[in-house]
Design a protein around this motif. Structure first.
Motif, PDB file in Angstrom:
ATOM      1  N   VAL A 265      -7.261   3.530   1.918  1.00 11.90           N
ATOM      2  CA  VAL A 265      -6.263   3.501   0.842  1.00 11.90           C
ATOM      3  C   VAL A 265      -6.443   2.247  -0.005  1.00 11.90           C
ATOM      4  CG1 VAL A 265      -4.532   4.811   2.141  1.00 11.90           C
ATOM      5  CG2 VAL A 265      -4.558   2.314   2.300  1.00 11.90           C
ATOM      6  N   GLU A 266      -5.864   2.254  -1.194  1.00 12.29           N
ATOM      7  CA  GLU A 266      -5.854   1.060  -2.037  1.00 12.29           C
ATOM      8  C   GLU A 266      -4.729   0.138  -1.586  1.00 12.29           C
ATOM      9  OE1 GLU A 266      -5.567   2.225  -6.131  1.00 12.29           O
ATOM     10  OE2 GLU A 266      -7.606   3.021  -6.138  1.00 12.29           O
ATOM     11  N   VAL A 267      -4.954  -1.162  -1.728  1.00 11.00           N
ATOM     12  CA  VAL A 267      -3.945  -2.154  -1.390  1.00 11.00           C
ATOM     13  C   VAL A 267      -3.770  -3.089  -2.578  1.00 11.00           C
ATOM     14  CG1 VAL A 267      -3.303  -4.054   0.149  1.00 11.00           C
ATOM     15  CG2 VAL A 267      -4.506  -2.056   1.072  1.00 11.00           C
TER      16      VAL A 267
ATOM     17  N   SER B 274       0.849  -1.184   0.000  1.00 11.59           N
ATOM     18  CA  SER B 274       0.000   0.000   0.000  1.00 11.59           C
ATOM     19  C   SER B 274       0.888   1.238   0.000  1.00 11.59           C
ATOM     20  CB  SER B 274      -0.906   0.003   1.230  1.00 11.59           C
ATOM     21  OG  SER B 274      -1.749   1.138   1.209  1.00 11.59           O
ATOM     22  N   ASN B 275       0.613   2.144  -0.922  1.00 17.01           N
ATOM     23  CA  ASN B 275       1.419   3.369  -1.060  1.00 17.01           C
ATOM     24  C   ASN B 275       2.913   3.063  -1.168  1.00 17.01           C
ATOM     25  OD1 ASN B 275      -0.805   5.153  -0.949  1.00 17.01           O
ATOM     26  ND2 ASN B 275      -0.838   4.970   1.279  1.00 17.01           N
TER      27      ASN B 275
ATOM     28  N   ALA C 150      -6.109  -7.504   2.832  1.00 14.88           N
ATOM     29  CA  ALA C 150      -6.066  -6.314   1.977  1.00 14.88           C
ATOM     30  C   ALA C 150      -7.358  -5.512   2.113  1.00 14.88           C
ATOM     31  CB  ALA C 150      -5.841  -6.723   0.522  1.00 14.88           C
TER      32      ALA C 150
ATOM     33  N   HIS D 245      -7.364  -3.734   5.571  1.00 14.05           N
ATOM     34  CA  HIS D 245      -6.415  -2.608   5.606  1.00 14.05           C
ATOM     35  C   HIS D 245      -6.933  -1.447   4.761  1.00 14.05           C
ATOM     36  CE1 HIS D 245      -2.400  -0.814   6.169  1.00 14.05           C
ATOM     37  NE2 HIS D 245      -2.615  -0.317   4.958  1.00 14.05           N
ATOM     38  N   ALA D 246      -7.424  -1.751   3.567  1.00 12.56           N
ATOM     39  CA  ALA D 246      -7.926  -0.710   2.669  1.00 12.56           C
ATOM     40  C   ALA D 246      -9.078   0.040   3.314  1.00 12.56           C
ATOM     41  CB  ALA D 246      -8.368  -1.326   1.342  1.00 12.56           C
TER      42      ALA D 246
ATOM     43  N   THR E 281      -5.997  -4.946  -7.235  1.00 14.21           N
ATOM     44  CA  THR E 281      -5.995  -3.792  -6.345  1.00 14.21           C
ATOM     45  C   THR E 281      -7.316  -3.765  -5.603  1.00 14.21           C
ATOM     46  OG1 THR E 281      -4.550  -2.568  -7.838  1.00 14.21           O
ATOM     47  CG2 THR E 281      -5.781  -1.282  -6.211  1.00 14.21           C
TER      48      THR E 281
END
Length: 136
Positions: free
Chosen positions: A37-39, A10-11, A28, A31-32, A54
């Protein structure tokens, strides 16, 4: 082909890894959602190649895992994963085809055409791209 390893990124930062696909996708998604955020889930296959999906903060996935090589059918318009439509002009051996981009008639040979479960396509690489010749 078998997945041997999955990495979560991520990032640009490594956030985890596992050999278990379901565990990677669930982690994922969590977390996203938690961080907004995108993972990326990057799968390493037994032949060393990689596949990536993604996971978006809303839990949606922008890419499906399952895909298979196809022999495109002449005359059929296929929607590419990049959002562009391509018409099969002629099918060739080894899952390759002469394809024409519908919007501007750019023509090329797509090698290793693969179709996802959502019916969208991609190919390994292309050669011989050209614009149509104008009649003189």
């Amino acid at each position: 082909m078998r997945i041997t390893h999955l990495e979560l990124v991520s990032n640009g930062e490594h956030i985890g890894s596992t050999p278990i696909r379901e565990q990677a996708v669930n982690a994922a998604k969590a977390h996203a959602n938690r961080h907004g955020v995108e993972v990326d889930v990057i799968a390493t296959m037994e032949d060393g190649s990689t596949r990536k999906i993604t996971v978006k903060p809303d839990g949606s996935v922008d890419r499906v895992w399952q895909r298979e090589y196809i022999d495109p059918i002449p005359g059929v318009i296929y929607h590419n994963r990049n959002g562009v439509d391509y018409k099969c002009i002629s099918s060739m051996s080894d899952h390759s085809a002469i394809m024409e981009r519908v919007k501007d008639k750019w023509t090329f040979v797509a090698h290793g055409v693969q179709q996802y479960t959502d019916k969208s396509i991609e190919w390994n690489y292309s050669t011989g791209g050209h614009w149509p010749r104008e009649a003189i």
